[in-house]
Design an enzyme around this catalytic site. Structure first.
Site: not given
Length: 130
Positions: A20, A120
């Site tokens: 996580h 990008s």
């Protein structure tokens, strides 16, 4: 032999190891990768594979709770900004490109695409499925 999901063996090894809040970067061909950060280079030719193709493939196999992009993408690359907003509704946070590059140094891996359009790049932060 695996027949569905992420087939790239290097990416398939990284994703299950994420905890996580761990992060993975999807990068264009120009983003610098700091020494010590795992780089998975998918670039074949300019534009191949595209940023969008790689982001979608990784997202299909990864629980994402947050996405970071350089704020410069808002003006300099509306196409990719719109793609990220559609792929990750209400999850994209923007930071300066300089801050983004610093964050790359904390990623578990950088996946380099063949994309050759400005800004990008994104950082995918792992969530949990429960």
């Amino acid at each position: 032999m695996k027949k569905t999901g992420m087939l790239n063996s290097a990416i398939s090894k990284v994703l299950p190891d994420l905890g996580h809040t761990d992060r993975v970067v999807i990068a264009d061909i120009g983003l610098p990768v700091q020494t010590g950060v795992t780089k998975i280079d998918l670039a074949i030719t300019v534009g191949n594979p595209s940023f969008e193709t790689v982001v979608k493939a990784v997202h299909d196999d990864m629980v994402v709770e947050k996405v970071f992009a350089a704020k410069e993408i808002i003006v300099e690359n509306a196409k990719q900004r719109n793609f990220l907003k559609k792929e990750f509704p209400d999850m994209v946070s923007y930071v300066s490109h300089e801050e983004f590059k610093k964050m790359v140094g904390q990623a578990k891996a950088v996946i380099r695409t063949g994309e050759a359009t400005a800004y990008s790049n994104c950082i995918l932060q792992a969530g949990v499925f429960f």
